[in-house]
Motif scaffolding. Structure first.
Motif, PDB file in Angstrom:
ATOM      1  N   ASN A 129       0.790  -1.233   0.000  1.00 45.51           N
ATOM      2  CA  ASN A 129       0.000   0.000   0.000  1.00 45.51           C
ATOM      3  C   ASN A 129       0.819   1.279   0.000  1.00 45.51           C
ATOM      4  O   ASN A 129       0.291   2.345  -0.291  1.00 45.51           O
ATOM      5  CB  ASN A 129      -0.958  -0.004   1.200  1.00 45.51           C
ATOM      6  N   PHE A 130       2.090   1.178   0.360  1.00 45.40           N
ATOM      7  CA  PHE A 130       2.957   2.354   0.389  1.00 45.40           C
ATOM      8  C   PHE A 130       4.269   2.048  -0.340  1.00 45.40           C
ATOM      9  O   PHE A 130       5.344   2.085   0.265  1.00 45.40           O
ATOM     10  CB  PHE A 130       3.250   2.774   1.834  1.00 45.40           C
ATOM     11  N   PRO A 131       4.214   1.754  -1.638  1.00 51.18           N
ATOM     12  CA  PRO A 131       5.446   1.377  -2.341  1.00 51.18           C
ATOM     13  C   PRO A 131       6.499   2.487  -2.365  1.00 51.18           C
ATOM     14  O   PRO A 131       7.692   2.200  -2.295  1.00 51.18           O
ATOM     15  CB  PRO A 131       4.970   1.037  -3.755  1.00 51.18           C
ATOM     16  N   SER A 132       6.082   3.737  -2.413  1.00 45.75           N
ATOM     17  CA  SER A 132       7.069   4.817  -2.460  1.00 45.75           C
ATOM     18  C   SER A 132       7.519   5.261  -1.067  1.00 45.75           C
ATOM     19  O   SER A 132       8.535   5.932  -0.940  1.00 45.75           O
ATOM     20  CB  SER A 132       6.499   6.017  -3.228  1.00 45.75           C
ATOM     21  N   ALA A 133       6.759   4.901  -0.046  1.00 47.60           N
ATOM     22  CA  ALA A 133       7.116   5.296   1.319  1.00 47.60           C
ATOM     23  C   ALA A 133       7.089   4.080   2.244  1.00 47.60           C
ATOM     24  O   ALA A 133       6.697   4.180   3.396  1.00 47.60           O
ATOM     25  CB  ALA A 133       6.150   6.362   1.815  1.00 47.60           C
ATOM     26  N   MET A 134       7.530   2.945   1.711  1.00 52.49           N
ATOM     27  CA  MET A 134       7.425   1.713   2.498  1.00 52.49           C
ATOM     28  C   MET A 134       8.280   1.750   3.758  1.00 52.49           C
ATOM     29  O   MET A 134       7.874   1.269   4.792  1.00 52.49           O
ATOM     30  CB  MET A 134       7.707   0.478   1.652  1.00 52.49           C
ATOM     31  N   SER A 135       9.455   2.352   3.696  1.00 51.66           N
ATOM     32  CA  SER A 135      10.299   2.385   4.899  1.00 51.66           C
ATOM     33  C   SER A 135       9.640   3.213   5.995  1.00 51.66           C
ATOM     34  O   SER A 135       9.697   2.855   7.171  1.00 51.66           O
ATOM     35  CB  SER A 135      11.692   2.913   4.572  1.00 51.66           C
ATOM     36  N   PHE A 136       8.984   4.296   5.614  1.00 51.05           N
ATOM     37  CA  PHE A 136       8.273   5.112   6.596  1.00 51.05           C
ATOM     38  C   PHE A 136       7.105   4.323   7.203  1.00 51.05           C
ATOM     39  O   PHE A 136       6.933   4.296   8.423  1.00 51.05           O
ATOM     40  CB  PHE A 136       7.748   6.393   5.939  1.00 51.05           C
ATOM     41  N   ALA A 137       6.312   3.681   6.358  1.00 47.46           N
ATOM     42  CA  ALA A 137       5.152   2.922   6.845  1.00 47.46           C
ATOM     43  C   ALA A 137       5.597   1.767   7.737  1.00 47.46           C
ATOM     44  O   ALA A 137       4.995   1.522   8.793  1.00 47.46           O
ATOM     45  CB  ALA A 137       4.334   2.408   5.666  1.00 47.46           C
TER      46      ALA A 137
END
Length: 199
Positions: A129-137
């Motif tokens: 669901n957050f491929p561009s912000a996966m590390s943040f999620a």
């Protein structure tokens, strides 16, 4: 609109799941009662604590499960392992049943393994669901895992201050409840936006 709302709902659900599945941090809260009921030495009790950690070494099975099962099924398999692992230990500490040390050791392994299954579901959901912000999620959801001990401590103190065995009962039931609520709400939010209600 649906995709944006859905991904934030998923993030909220993974935070809930992570906040209530970090219960391997509360072993010391109920270990004295477990030691007393089983009649084991401190060394044997340490082996039970280690068994929970060793269960995490079997966590790769969650990755295999995600390849062959839908995420909701993996989530409920984790909750079922959790329920058995901690629930049966609670029955032992509450002196409802008697089990051998080796069976309790296996229950600790199972409970430890189930933590990895919960984490895998949360990680896969965040990555999808957050491929561009996966590390943040991922970092946001994982940080809530450390809150579990405080949440369980507050719940135990509000229910029964005299028995630390309540930790085991809550360990068994709350993750199952949170998983069911997260799935129910998630499906109904999705249904609201798509017009197809499941429940």
């Amino acid at each position: 609109m649906v995709a944006q709302s859905w991904k934030w709902m998923v993030l909220a659900a993974t935070i809930w799941i992570q906040a209530f599945t970090g219960t391997n941090l509360d072993f010391s809260a109920y270990s004295f009662e477990l030691k007393s009921v089983l009649g084991v030495s401190q060394v044997q009790l340490n082996y039970l604590a280690t068994a929970s950690d060793l269960g995490k070494a079997l966590g790769g099975s969650a990755g295999l499960a995600v390849m062959w099962m839908p995420l909701w099924a993996v989530l409920f398999a984790a909750a079922a392992m959790w329920l058995v692992g901690y629930g049966v230990q609670w029955l032992v500490v509450a002196k409802v049943i008697m089990l051998s040390y080796s069976v309790v050791f296996i229950l600790c392994l199972l409970a430890g393994c189930s933590i990895c299954w919960f984490n895998t579901v949360c990680f896969v959901l965040c990555i999808k669901n957050f491929p561009s912000a996966m590390s943040f999620a991922l970092s946001l959801t994982v940080t809530f895992n450390g809150v579990s001990a405080a949440l369980y401590h507050l719940e135990v103190k509000s229910i029964d201050r005299s028995s630390s065995a309540v930790y085991l009962l809550l360990n068994a039931l709350i993750p199952l409840f949170i998983s069911a609520v997260a799935l129910f709400l998630g499906l109904n939010v999705l249904a609201f936006f798509t017009g197809y209600f499941i429940f």
